[in-house]
Scaffold this motif. Structure first.
Motif, PDB file in Angstrom:
ATOM      1  N   THR A 350      38.218  45.351  45.543  1.00 45.43           N
ATOM      2  CA  THR A 350      37.342  44.138  43.970  1.00 45.43           C
ATOM      3  C   THR A 350      36.704  45.351  43.701  1.00 45.43           C
ATOM      4  O   THR A 350      36.186  45.300  42.604  1.00 45.43           O
ATOM      5  CB  THR A 350      37.247  42.962  44.306  1.00 45.43           C
ATOM      6  OG1 THR A 350      38.239  42.601  44.737  1.00 45.43           O
ATOM      7  CG2 THR A 350      35.934  42.562  43.641  1.00 45.43           C
ATOM      8  N   THR A1072      40.137  30.324  38.056  1.00 47.42           N
ATOM      9  CA  THR A1072      39.834  30.522  38.956  1.00 47.42           C
ATOM     10  C   THR A1072      38.296  29.938  37.983  1.00 47.42           C
ATOM     11  O   THR A1072      37.418  30.474  37.884  1.00 47.42           O
ATOM     12  CB  THR A1072      38.729  32.278  39.003  1.00 47.42           C
ATOM     13  OG1 THR A1072      38.624  33.103  38.128  1.00 47.42           O
ATOM     14  CG2 THR A1072      39.918  33.294  39.569  1.00 47.42           C
ATOM     15  N   VAL A1075      34.045  30.932  39.028  1.00 53.38           N
ATOM     16  CA  VAL A1075      34.126  32.463  37.577  1.00 53.38           C
ATOM     17  C   VAL A1075      32.912  31.094  37.050  1.00 53.38           C
ATOM     18  O   VAL A1075      32.056  32.089  36.435  1.00 53.38           O
ATOM     19  CB  VAL A1075      34.375  33.065  36.804  1.00 53.38           C
ATOM     20  CG1 VAL A1075      34.043  34.386  35.939  1.00 53.38           C
ATOM     21  CG2 VAL A1075      35.699  33.503  38.113  1.00 53.38           C
ATOM     22  N   ILE A1078      29.041  32.196  37.654  1.00 53.11           N
ATOM     23  CA  ILE A1078      28.912  33.121  36.990  1.00 53.11           C
ATOM     24  C   ILE A1078      28.762  34.006  35.653  1.00 53.11           C
ATOM     25  O   ILE A1078      28.351  34.214  34.568  1.00 53.11           O
ATOM     26  CB  ILE A1078      29.401  34.840  38.107  1.00 53.11           C
ATOM     27  CG1 ILE A1078      27.882  35.927  37.851  1.00 53.11           C
ATOM     28  CG2 ILE A1078      30.499  34.961  37.312  1.00 53.11           C
ATOM     29  CD1 ILE A1078      28.702  37.105  38.968  1.00 53.11           C
ATOM     30  N   CYS A1169      31.216  43.305  35.286  1.00 54.77           N
ATOM     31  CA  CYS A1169      31.166  42.404  36.179  1.00 54.77           C
ATOM     32  C   CYS A1169      31.950  40.915  36.410  1.00 54.77           C
ATOM     33  O   CYS A1169      32.383  40.248  37.265  1.00 54.77           O
ATOM     34  CB  CYS A1169      29.087  42.116  35.697  1.00 54.77           C
ATOM     35  SG  CYS A1169      27.716  42.699  36.795  1.00 54.77           S
ATOM     36  N   ILE A1170      32.355  40.928  34.966  1.00 54.99           N
ATOM     37  CA  ILE A1170      33.012  39.451  34.975  1.00 54.99           C
ATOM     38  C   ILE A1170      34.354  40.088  35.462  1.00 54.99           C
ATOM     39  O   ILE A1170      35.445  38.905  36.729  1.00 54.99           O
ATOM     40  CB  ILE A1170      33.295  39.500  33.506  1.00 54.99           C
ATOM     41  CG1 ILE A1170      31.622  39.002  33.213  1.00 54.99           C
ATOM     42  CG2 ILE A1170      34.504  38.176  33.463  1.00 54.99           C
ATOM     43  CD1 ILE A1170      32.005  38.220  31.376  1.00 54.99           C
ATOM     44  N   SER A1172      35.092  42.124  38.055  1.00 56.05           N
ATOM     45  CA  SER A1172      35.035  42.324  39.480  1.00 56.05           C
ATOM     46  C   SER A1172      35.010  40.395  40.302  1.00 56.05           C
ATOM     47  O   SER A1172      35.389  40.154  41.069  1.00 56.05           O
ATOM     48  CB  SER A1172      33.988  42.502  39.942  1.00 56.05           C
ATOM     49  OG  SER A1172      33.613  44.088  39.171  1.00 56.05           O
ATOM     50  N   SER A1173      34.078  39.529  39.126  1.00 53.72           N
ATOM     51  CA  SER A1173      34.120  38.466  39.570  1.00 53.72           C
ATOM     52  C   SER A1173      35.737  37.631  39.832  1.00 53.72           C
ATOM     53  O   SER A1173      35.608  36.614  40.520  1.00 53.72           O
ATOM     54  CB  SER A1173      33.063  37.556  38.453  1.00 53.72           C
ATOM     55  OG  SER A1173      31.934  38.143  38.620  1.00 53.72           O
ATOM     56  N   ALA A1174      36.157  37.969  38.100  1.00 53.03           N
ATOM     57  CA  ALA A1174      37.467  37.238  38.489  1.00 53.03           C
ATOM     58  C   ALA A1174      38.441  37.618  39.847  1.00 53.03           C
ATOM     59  O   ALA A1174      38.830  36.609  40.722  1.00 53.03           O
ATOM     60  CB  ALA A1174      37.981  37.581  37.377  1.00 53.03           C
ATOM     61  N   LEU A1176      36.980  38.703  42.500  1.00 50.76           N
ATOM     62  CA  LEU A1176      36.645  38.302  43.490  1.00 50.76           C
ATOM     63  C   LEU A1176      37.090  36.784  44.283  1.00 50.76           C
ATOM     64  O   LEU A1176      37.144  36.820  45.211  1.00 50.76           O
ATOM     65  CB  LEU A1176      35.107  38.674  43.485  1.00 50.76           C
ATOM     66  CG  LEU A1176      34.147  38.186  45.081  1.00 50.76           C
ATOM     67  CD1 LEU A1176      34.267  39.316  45.838  1.00 50.76           C
ATOM     68  CD2 LEU A1176      32.451  38.588  44.470  1.00 50.76           C
ATOM     69  N   PHE A1177      36.678  35.690  42.720  1.00 48.23           N
ATOM     70  CA  PHE A1177      37.112  35.257  43.421  1.00 48.23           C
ATOM     71  C   PHE A1177      38.844  34.442  43.700  1.00 48.23           C
ATOM     72  O   PHE A1177      38.777  33.780  44.503  1.00 48.23           O
ATOM     73  CB  PHE A1177      36.507  33.591  42.319  1.00 48.23           C
ATOM     74  CG  PHE A1177      34.932  33.731  42.374  1.00 48.23           C
ATOM     75  CD1 PHE A1177      34.580  33.408  43.452  1.00 48.23           C
ATOM     76  CD2 PHE A1177      34.068  34.096  41.266  1.00 48.23           C
ATOM     77  CE1 PHE A1177      32.857  32.857  43.150  1.00 48.23           C
ATOM     78  CE2 PHE A1177      32.583  33.996  40.858  1.00 48.23           C
ATOM     79  CZ  PHE A1177      32.298  33.571  42.093  1.00 48.23           C
TER      80      PHE A1177
END
Length: 1491
Positions: A350, A1072, A1075, A1078, A1169-1170, A1172-1174, A1176-1177
Motif C-alpha cells: 500500500t 470496501t 472507505v 475517508i 490517497c483514495i 491507498s485507502s482502497a 489499505l482497507f
C-alpha cells in the motif's frame, strides 16, 4: 584496487541480502552490510554524478549575487557540521584500529566518502549563492534521498539497541547525523532573497527542477487572492526573460532565414565569382518554383527542440511508472489469496503504491509544465514572425494574403501549434505504452493477447482513413473561415457605407452563405468524429473481450481468476489512454500540418526589394507595381531627376500612375531595371490618411520626443489649432480606429502634421490638399508646402489636382498611362503649349499670378495673424520677453484647462474582463441553442454508457469468483456471452452520444453566429467608433472557433470524467465500505481545491482573452499603414509595440499554466490517497473480501486519480471556454439602431416623388455627454434644387448628412422629406430611397458588379449605362473579366479616383430623388471632376442634390448655398447673392480665386 573491492563489496551486500531476515518474517530488517554500503553510498553517488553537470549549468546561468543571509549561513553551517560528524567517525575507526580490535574496511570507506560528499554539499550551497540561485532542486533531492536512506538505518539501529550491545560512539554520532539531515532538508525547502544586480524582474516566477510543491506555495498566494476577489492585472507576475518576445522571436526568425538561404543556394548555385554573401543575407528569399521549399518545421525544431527534449525524458520515466500500479495490484491480489503472508507486506504494498503514484504525479506535472511553456514560446514566436513579415511583404504578395487570413495565422494557427505541443509526445509515447502493456498482458494471459493485438491492428486503417478525411475537411473549413473573417473585416472597415446604402442584409446573407459552407464541413467532420470516438472508446473493451474469449475458449482448463482478470483490466485501462489520445493527437497534427503549410507559404512570400531605392540623388528607372498582374497597372520607363530642396508637382488624370510614382520612390514597387536614389530621410503622406487609434498628440508625435515650440508651430501651420479647441480633451482626445471621429479634412491635416513634425529631408505628398476646404488648403500650402512654408528647404514631391498651386512649383511632372509625358517649370510647360497648357487654359478660371501678398493680407482668418505673431516670438531671442511669457502662460493655461479631464477625450472602450462565476444563464442559453430535447438525449446516452460499463466490470468480478469444478468454470460461456452483449450496447451508446453532442454543437454554433452577426449589424454607428475592430474580429474568429470545435469536445470529456469519478466511487464503496470514512474528508478537500482553482483559473482565462484583442487590433492597424510605417522607418517601434502586447497577453496565460500544475499536484494527491485507502482497507479486511471484488475496487481506484484531475480540468475548461458564449452573447444587450423596416409600411410606392426636404429646428450630438454638434438648422429645400453645403472643417457639414440618413438620431427638431417625418420610418425604408456618394470611397473584395449592385436588382445593361455615365466604361471594358473583375480587399487594385467614380456609378444605378455628395470629387483631377459635375447635372437634373464641397467652383452654378459655422447656419442663399453680401462665403470664394 580498493575502489574495485568496494564496488564488489557493494554488489555482494545488495545481492546476498538475507531475504529471510528482510522479507519472509513478521518483523523485517536489512543487514548491517547493506546499511553501511548501499544506503550510505547511494546519495553520495547521486551528488558526485550531478555536481559536474550542475556546476557547468550554474556557470552559464548567472542570475546575480546573493548577499550572505541567516538562511545561507545556517545551510553552510549544517553542511560543515555533517562533515565534522563523518570525519569524527573516521578518526574513531583509526583509534579503534590502533587499539586492540581492527574495524571492517567499510567503517573507514563509508564515513570518508560521506564526509567528502557533505563538504561538497556545503561548497555547492555557497557557489549557488554566488550565482544567484534562490532555491536548488538538486540539493533538495540530495537531502531527501540521504534522509530516506538514513531512516532505514535509524529504525534498524533502534531495534538493535533494544536487543544487543552496541558501539555507543557510532550510535551517538549517527543520531546527531540524522538530526542534522532533518534540519538540512527543512532549510533547503526555504527560498533565499533575490540576487543583487539581477536582470530578471523581481516578481517573475521560475520553476526549479522538482519544486512543484514549492512553486505551488508561491502560486497559492495568487490562488488565495483569486478566491477572495477577482484577479486583476496588477496581481499577475512579469514574464520570465526567456519567455519574452525579444528573446524568443529573433531565434525563430534567424533559423527561418538560414533555412531560406539554404534553399536559395540550392536553387541558385553561385558561379566561380559568386555573389557577395552580404547581399544574399539582406534579401530574403523568394520562394523558387519547382524546387525544395524551406522547412518551417525544421526551423521550429531547431529553435524550440532542445528545451522541449527535456519533456521526452520526463515522459519516459512517467510511462514506466504507469505500469507499477498493475504490478502492485497483482501482488496485492496474491497477498489476499495467501493467508500465510505476513500482514506488514500488505501495508508495504500500500505504501509503495502511494509513493509510486506520488512520484508519477510530480514527474507528470513537470512534463506538462515544460510542454506548456514550449507551446507558449512557440505561439509568441509565430505571432512575432508573422508580424515582422507583414511589415516587409511586397505589394503582389500582400494581395494574395488578406487581412483576415493573416489575422487567422496569428490567432487560430498559432493556437493550433500551442495545443499540439502538449500532446505531441504521445506520437512515440502511445506506441511505447501499448508495447509495455502488451508485454505485461503476455506475462499474464500468454498468447491469447494476440487476439487483442489483431483487433488493434484492424483499428489502425479505419482511423488512418478518418484522419485523411479529417485533414481534407480541415483545409476546407480553414478556407471558409478565412473568407468569412476577410469579409467580416471588410464589413467592419466599411460599416458606414453599408449603413448609408442599407446593404446590411445583402452582406449578412453573404457571410451566412460562407458560414453555411463552413458548418456543412463541420457536420461531415462531426460524423467522422462520432465514428472515431466509437472505435477508440470501444477499442479497449473489444481488446479485452477478444483476449478473454480466446483465453477461456482455447483451453477449458484456463481459469479466469481475479489476478488474471483485474491485472489485465488495469492494463487494458492503461491501454485505453494511448488508444484514445492517438486519434486526437493525429487530428491535432493534421490541423497543425495545415497551419504549418499556411504559415510557410506566408513567411516565404516575396519581400520588398531592399535595394530598389538607394538613399543618396533621383535617377531614371522602370517600375512594375505587381509582377503577376501584367498590363493592368501603370508601368513604364520613368526618367526624372529632382533637385534638392525643390517643390515638384505631379499632375495627371485619374489612374495615370501618380501615386505609383511615389510608391516607386518609397521602394514599394518591384524595380525591373535602372536605379532610384533618394538623398536623406523620407516622410510620406498617403492619399487616404492613415490614423492610429491613440491620442491626437501621439498621432502627430509618431514616436518622436515632444519639442513644445516646434509642436505648436506644426499644429498652427497645419491649421489644427481650431480643431484642438473643438475636441473634448484637446490634443489628448483619443482618435478612434482609422480616425472615425475625425472628418476627412482633419484626418489629412493630422497626417500632414505627423510628417512635418518628424522633420525629414524628402517629403512625398500624395494629394493631401484634396480632402480639405479651399481656404484651409491655401493656408496649408502657404505655411507648410509652398515656397514660404515650414518645408521650404526640403525636397517636396506633391501629387495634386489643385491647379492654383502649380505656378509656385519649381518643376511639374505631367503623367499619362504610367509615363511622364511632360517635364518643366510652369512657365516652360505653358510656353511649349502641349496638353498641360491646353488643360490649364480650360480649367484655370482666374489668373493665379496675381499678387500673393495682397491676398495674404486680405485672407480672412485669425489663424494667419496668430501664427505670424507666434513665429516672431519663437524666432527672435531679443523680442519682448514679457509678451512671450504672458503668451506662453495663456496658452499653457488653455492647454491645462483642456487636458484637465482626459476621460472626456476617451473614445474606444477596451475589452473588459467580466468577473465572478459564469452565470447559469450562459449555460442555459447554450443548451437552448443546442435544443433541450437533444441535450436530454445526450445526457441519457451518457448515463446508459457508464451504467453498462460499470455493470460489465461487476459482471467480470462475479465471473472471476465462480467456483472451479474439476479444473474448469462451468458457466464460462454464459458469462462470456453476457459480457460481450454488454460491450456491444456500450458501443451503441457511445456512438449515439458522440453524434448527438457534435450535431448539437453545430446547431448551437449556427444559432450563436447568426444572432451575433445580426446584433452587430443592428448596432448604431457610435458602437463601431467605440469598439476596436480587433475586439469584433476576435469574437468572429477566436470565440466562434472555440464554440465550433472546442466546447462540444470539452463537454463530451467533462461528462465522461464526471460519470467515471461517480462510478469509481460507487464501486469502491460497495467493495470496501470502510472507505466511506475517508471519502467525505477527501471530497471536502477536493471541493475546496476545485473552488480555489476555478475562481482563479476562470479569471486568468478572461484576462488572457481580453488582452488578446489588442494584439489583433494593433496588427490590423499596422497592415493598413505599412507603407507609412516603412516610409518613416518606424518598423522597429511597431515591432516593439506588437511584442509588448503579445507579452502582456502571455503574462496572463503563464499563471494559468502554473494554475493547472498547482491543481494537478493537489488533486492527484487526493486521488492517490483514495487509491491507498482502497488498498489499505482491502488489506485490513482481507479475510472477508473476495479477490474478485478487491481486484475490481483497486482497478477502479487506479483510474480515479486521472479521472479526478481530468474532471476538475474539464470543469474549469467548460467554465473558461463557455466564456466564449458569454462574450458572443455580450452584443445582444448593447444599444441598437431603430428598426430596419416597419411591418405595415405607410409609404407611397415611389416615395420620395419630388425630393422636397424640410429641416425644422434640427440639432444632433455625437454622444450623450457631449454638446450639440449642429443646432437650430431650419431650412426648406424644394424638389429638384441643387444646394451646396460649405464651411470650415468641423463646421458640421458631414454631421448634417449623417442626420439626414439617421446614422445619428436627432437630438432636437425634425426632418421631413416630401412631407413624411423621417424619424417615423424604418432605417432601410429611408436609406434605400436616398443616395449618398461618401467622402471615403469604400469597395469590398468581390466582383465589380457585386460592388455596384449587391442585391442583383439591376440588369447588365443598366450597370453598363451607369459605368458609361461615370466615365468608367472604357476602363472596365478593357479589363479581361469586365464586370466580373475581382476587386482586391478594400479595392486596392484600383486608384482612389477610380474608386470614387465607382461610387458615382452606384448612385447612378439607384437614381433616387435625393442625392448627397460628401466631398465626392476630392480625389479626382479637375477634368474628371468637370465630367462628374456634368453627369450629375444631366442625370440628376430633376433630383434634389446636396453637395458638401471643398472646390467651390463646382457649386457656383447651384441654386443655393448653405454656409455652416460651428454647427449653426451662417448663410443660406444663391451663390451670387452671398457674394454680393460679402460675408463668409465671399471670403471663401476669394481664397479659392473665384472672385
Amino acid at each position: 584496487m580498493d575502489g574495485w573491492m568496494a564496488g564488489w563489496f557493494l554488489t555482494a551486500c545488495f545481492f546476498f541480502q538475507d531475504w529471510n531476515r528482510t522479507w519472509n518474517t513478521p518483523n523485517p530488517d536489512v543487514t548491517p552490510c547493506f546499511q553501511n554500503t548501499v544506503l550510505v553510498w547511494l546519495p553520495c553517488l547521486y551528488l558526485w554524478i550531478s555536481a559536474p553537470v550542475y556546476l557547468i549549468y550554474l556557470r552559464s546561468h548567472n542570475h546575480g549575487y546573493i548577499c550572505m543571509t541567516h538562511l545561507n549561513k545556517a545551510k553552510t553551517a549544517v553542511g560543515f557540521l555533517l562533515w565534522i560528524v563523518c570525519w569524527s567517525d573516521v578518526f574513531y575507526s583509526f583509534w579503534e584500529a590502533s587499539s586492540s580490535s581492527v574495524p571492517a574496511a567499510v567503517h573507514f570507506v563509508s564515513p570518508t566518502l560521506l564526509g567528502l560528499t557533505m563538504l561538497l554539499a556545503a561548497l555547492l550551497v555557497q557557489y549557488e549563492r554566488m550565482k544567484g540561485v534562490q532555491s536548488s532542486g538538486v540539493m533538495l533531492i540530495f537531502w531527501l534521498l540521504t534522509l530516506m536512506c538514513a531512516s532505514v538505518s535509524f529504525r534498524s539501529r533502534i531495534l538493535q539497541a533494544l536487543d544487543q550491545m552496541v558501539s555507543v560512539w557510532r550510535y551517538t554520532t549517527f543520531y546527531i547525523y540524522y538530526a542534522l539531515l532533518l534540519v538540512a532538508l527543512v532549510l533547503s525547502c526555504f527560498t533565499d532573497r533575490p540576487p543583487l544586480f539581477s536582470q530578471t524582474v523581481k516578481d517573475s516566477v521560475n520553476l526549479s527542477f522538482i519544486l512543484c510543491f514549492r512553486l505551488s506555495s508561491v502560486f497559492s498566494r495568487m490562488m488565495v487572492t483569486g478566491y477572495q476577489r477577482p484577479l486583476e492585472e496588477k496581481d499577475l507576475w512579469s514574464l520570465n526573460p526567456e519567455d519574452r518576445s525579444q528573446r524568443v522571436v529573433p531565434q525563430l526568425v534567424r533559423r527561418w532565414n538560414s533555412e531560406c538561404q539554404k534553399v536559395k543556394r540550392v536553387a541558385h548555385p553561385e558561379g566561380k565569382e559568386g555573389q557577395p554573401v552580404e547581399e544574399a543575407e539582406i534579401l530574403l528569399v523568394k520562394t523558387p518554383k519547382k524546387t525544395k521549399e524551406p522547412s518551417l518545421f525544421w526551423a521550429l525544431c531547431l529553435t524550440f527542440g532542445p528545451y522541449f527534449l527535456i519533456s521526452c525524458l520526463y515522459k519516459i520515466i512517467q510511462d514506466i511508472l504507469m505500469f507499477v500500479g498493475p504490478e502492485i495490484l497483482r501482488l496485492l491480489i496474491r497477498f489476499v489469496n495467501d493467508p500465510s503472508a505476513p500482514s506488514w507486506q500488505g501495508f508495504f504494498y500500500t505504501a509503495l503504491l502511494f509513493l509510486c503514484t506520488c512520484v508519477q504525479s510530480l514527474i507528470l506535472q513537470r512534463y506538462f509544465h515544460v510542454c506548456f511553456v514550449s507551446g507558449m514560446r512557440l505561439r509568441t514566436a509565430i505571432i512575432g514572425a508573422v508580424y515582422r513579415k507583414a511589415l516587409v511583404i511586397s505589394s503582389a504578395a500582400r494581395r494574395t494574403s488578406t487581412v483576415g487570413e493573416i489575422v487567422n495565422l496569428m490567432s487560430v494557427d498559432a493556437q493550433r501549434f500551442m495545443d499540439l505541443i502538449t500532446y505531441i509526445n504521445m506520437i512515440w509515447s502511445a506506441p511505447l505504452q501499448v508495447v509495455l502493456a502488451l508485454y505485461f498482458l503476455w506475462q499474464n494471459l500468454g498468447p491469447s493477447v494476440l487476439a487483442g493485438v489483431a483487433v488493434m491492428l484492424l483499428m489502425v486503417p479505419v482511423n488512418a482513413v478518418i484522419a485523411m478525411k479529417t485533414k481534407t475537411y480541415q483545409v476546407a473549413q480553414m478556407k471558409s473561415k478565412d473568407q468569412r473573417i476577410k469579409l467580416m473585416n471588410e464589413m467592419l472597415n466599411g460599416i458606414k457605407v453599408l449603413k448609408l446604402y442599407a446593404w446590411e442584409l445583402a452582406f449578412k446573407d453573404k457571410v451566412s452563405e460562407i458560414r453555411e459552407s463552413e458548418l456543412k464541413v463541420l457536420k461531415k467532420a462531426a460524423y467522422l468524429g462520432a465514428v472515431s470516438t466509437f472505435t477508440w472508446v470501444c477499442a479497449p473493451f473489444l481488446v479485452a473481450l477478444s483476449t478473454f474469449s480466446v483465453y477461456v475458449l482455447i483451453d477449458e482448463h484456463n481459469i479466469l481468476d481475479a489476478q488474471k482478470a483485474f491485472v489485465s483490466l488495469a492494463l487494458f485501462n492503461i491501454l485505453r489512454f494511448p488508444l484514445n489520445m492517438l486519434p486526437m493527437v493525429i487530428s491535432s497534427m493534421v490541423q497543425a500540418s495545415v497551419s504549418l503549410k499556411r504559415l510557410r507559404v506566408f513567411l516565404s512570400h516575396e519581400e520588398l526589394q531592399e535595394d530598389s531605392v538607394e538613399h543618396k540623388a533621383v535617377a531614371g528607372c522602370e517600375f512594375l507595381w505587381s509582377p503577376d498582374v501584367g498590363g493592368d497597372v501603370p508601368h513604364a520607363a520613368l526618367n526624372v531627376c529632382i533637385p534638392e530642396g525643390s517643390l515638384v508637382a505631379v499632375v495627371g488624370h485619374v489612374g495615370s500612375g501618380k501615386s505609383s510614382l511615389l510608391s516607386a520612390l518609397l521602394g514599394e514597387m518591384d524595380k525591373l531595371e535602372g536605379t532610384v536614389a533618394v538623398k536623406g530621410s523620407v516622410a510620406y503622406i498617403p492619399q487616404q490618411a492613415w490614423i492610429q487609434n491613440s491620442s491626437l498628440k501621439d498621432n502627430i508625435l509618431f514616436g518622436q520626443e515632444r519639442r513644445e515650440a516646434w509642436y505648436r508651430q506644426v499644429v498652427e501651420a497645419c491649421a489644427l489649432q481650431p480643431d484642438l479647441e473643438i475636441l473634448p480633451a484637446g490634443d489628448e482626445t483619443e482618435i478612434g480606429e482609422k480616425g472615425v471621429n475625425l472628418s476627412g479634412g482633419q484626418k489629412q491635416r493630422v497626417s500632414l502634421a505627423r510628417a512635418v513634425y518628424c522633420d525629414r529631408s524628402v517629403y512625398l505628398l500624395d494629394d493631401p490638399l484634396s480632402a480639405v476646404d479651399a481656404h484651409v488648403g491655401k493656408h496649408i500650402f502657404d505655411w507648410v508646402i509652398g515656397p514660404q512654408g515650414l518645408l521650404k528647404d526640403k525636397t517636396r514631391v506633391l501629387v495634386t489636382h489643385g491647379l492654383s498651386y502649380l505656378h509656385q512649383a519649381h518643376l511639374i511632372l505631367v503623367m499619362l498611362d504610367g509615363e511622364i509625358t511632360e517635364v518643366g517649370s510652369y512657365q516652360q510647360l505653358m510656353a511649349t503649349d502641349g496638353a498641360f497648357a491646353e488643360f490649364q487654359r480650360t480649367y484655370a478660371t482666374v489668373d493665379q499670378t496675381e499678387d500673393d501678398g495682397e491676398r495674404q493680407r486680405a485672407g480672412g482668418s485669425d489663424i494667419y495673424v496668430n501664427f505670424i505673431m507666434y513665429d516672431c516670438f519663437c524666432s527672435s531671442p531679443g523680442a519682448n520677453s514679457t509678451s512671450k511669457v504672458s503668451l506662453m502662460e495663456k496658452e499653457e493655461k488653455q492647454l491645462n484647462q483642456k487636458t484637465k479631464d482626459l476621460k472626456v477625450g476617451k473614445l474606444t472602450e477596451a475589452d473588459k474582463a467580466s468577473t465572478g462565476r459564469v452565470k447559469l444563464s450562459v449555460f442555459w442559453s447554450y443548451l437552448k441553442a443546442i435544443g433541450l430535447a437533444l441535450s436530454c438525449l445526450s445526457l441519457l446516452l451518457f448515463l446508459a454508457h457508464h451504467l453498462v460499463s460499470m455493470f460489465s466490470n461487476y459482471w467480470l468480478s462475479l465471473w472471476t469468483d465462480d467456483p472451479v469444478v474439476n479444473g474448469t468454470q462451468p458457466d464460462r460461456l454464459m458469462r462470456l456471452g453476457v459480457y460481450g452483449a454488454l460491450g456491444l450496447s456500450q458501443g451503441v451508446a457511445v456512438f449515439g452520444y458522440s453524434l448527438a453532442m457534435s450535431i448539437g454543437g453545430i446547431l448551437a454554433s449556427r444559432f450563436l453566429h447568426q444572432s451575433m452577426l445580426y446584433d452587430v449589424l443592428r448596432s448604431p454607428m457610435f458602437f463601431f467608433e467605440r469598439t476596436p475592430s480587433g475586439n469584433l474580429v476576435n469574437r468572429f474568429a477566436k470565440e466562434m472557433d472555440t464554440i465550433d470545435s472546442v466546447i462540444p469536445s470539452i463537454l463530451k470529456m467533462f461528462m465522461g470524467s464526471m460519470f467515471n469519478v461517480l462510478g469509481s466511487c460507487v464501486i469502491i464503496l460497495i467493495a470496501t465500505p470502510l472507505v466511506a470514512i475517508i471519502i467525505p474528508v477527501l471530497g471536502v478537500l477536493y471541493l475546496l481545491v476545485q473552488r480555489f482553482y476555478v475562481a482563479s483559473s476562470r479569471q486568468l482565462k478572461r484576462l488572457e482573452s481580453v488582452s488578446r484583442s489588442p494584439i489583433y487590433t494593433h496588427f490590423n492597424e499596422t497592415l493598413l499603414g505599412t507603407s507609412v510605417i516603412r516610409a518613416f522607418g518606424e518598423q522597429e517601434r511597431f515591432i516593439r509595440e506588437s511584442d509588448r502586447r503579445v507579452d502582456h497577453n502571455q503574462k496572463a496565460y503563464y499563471p494559468s499554466i502554473v494554475a493547472n500544475r498547482w491543481l494537478a499536484v493537489r488533486l492527484e494527491f487526493v486521488g492517490n490517497c483514495i487509491v491507498s485507502s482502497a488498498a489499505l482497507f482491502a488489506v485490513i479486511a482481507r479475510e472477508s473480501l473476495s479477490p474478485g471484488i478487491m481486484g475490481l475496487s483497486i482497478s477502479y481506484a487506479l483510474q480515479l486519480t486521472a479521472s479526478l484531475t481530468w474532471l476538475v480540468r474539464m470543469s474549469s475548461d467548460v467554465e473558461t471556454n463557455i466564456v466564449a458564449v458569454e462574450r458572443v452573447k455580450e452584443y445582444c444587450d448593447t444599444e441598437k439602431e431603430a428598426q430596419w423596416t416597419h411591418q405595415a409600411s405607410s409609404l407611397p410606392p415611389g416615395w420620395p416623388t419630388t425630393g422636397c426636404i424640410d429641416i425644422r429646428g434640427f440639432g444632433l450630438r455625437y454622444r450623450e455627454d457631449l454638446d450639440l454638434a449642429i443646432r437650430n438648422i431650419s431650412i426648406s429645400i424644394s424638389g429638384g434644387e441643387k444646394v451646396g453645403i460649405v464651411g470650415r472643417t468641423g463646421a458640421g457639414k458631414s454631421s448634417l448628412t449623417l442626420g439626414l440618413f439617421r446614422i445619428i438620431e436627432a437630438a432636437e427638431g425634425k426632418i421631413f422629406i416630401d412631407g413624411v417625418d423621417i424619424s417615423q420610418l424604418g432605417l432601410h425604408e429611408l436609406r434605400s430611397r436616398i443616395t449618398i456618394i461618401p467622402q471615403d470611397p469604400v469597395l469590398f473584395s468581390g466582383s465589380l458588379r457585386m460592388n455596384l449592385d449587391p442585391f442583383d436588382s439591376y440588369s447588365d445593361e443598366e450597370v453598363w449605362r451607369a459605368l458609361e455615365f461615370s466615365h468608367l466604361k472604357s476602363f472596365v471594358s478593357g479589363l479581361p473579366d469586365k464586370l466580373s473583375h475581382e476587386c482586391s480587399e478594400g479595392g486596392e487594385n484600383l486608384s482612389v479616383g477610380q474608386r470614387q467614380l465607382l461610387c458615382l456609378a452606384r448612385a447612378l444605378l439607384r437614381k433616387t430623388k435625393i442625392l448627397v455628395l460628401d466631398e465626392a470629387t476630392a480625389a479626382v483631377d479637375m477634368e474628371t471632376d468637370n465630367l462628374i459635375q456634368s453627369t450629375i447635372r444631366s442625370q440628376f437634373e430633376d433630383c434634389t442634390v446636396l453637395t458638401i464641397a471643398h472646390r467651390l467652383n463646382t457649386i457656383m452654378d447651384y441654386t443655393r448655398v448653405l454656409v455652416l459655422d460651428k454647427g449653426e447656419m451662417s448663410e443660406f442663399d444663391s451663390p451670387s447673392s452671398l457674394i454680393r453680401q460679402r460675408g463668409t462665403f465671399y471670403q471663401m470664394a476669394r481664397d479659392a480665386g473665384l472672385v
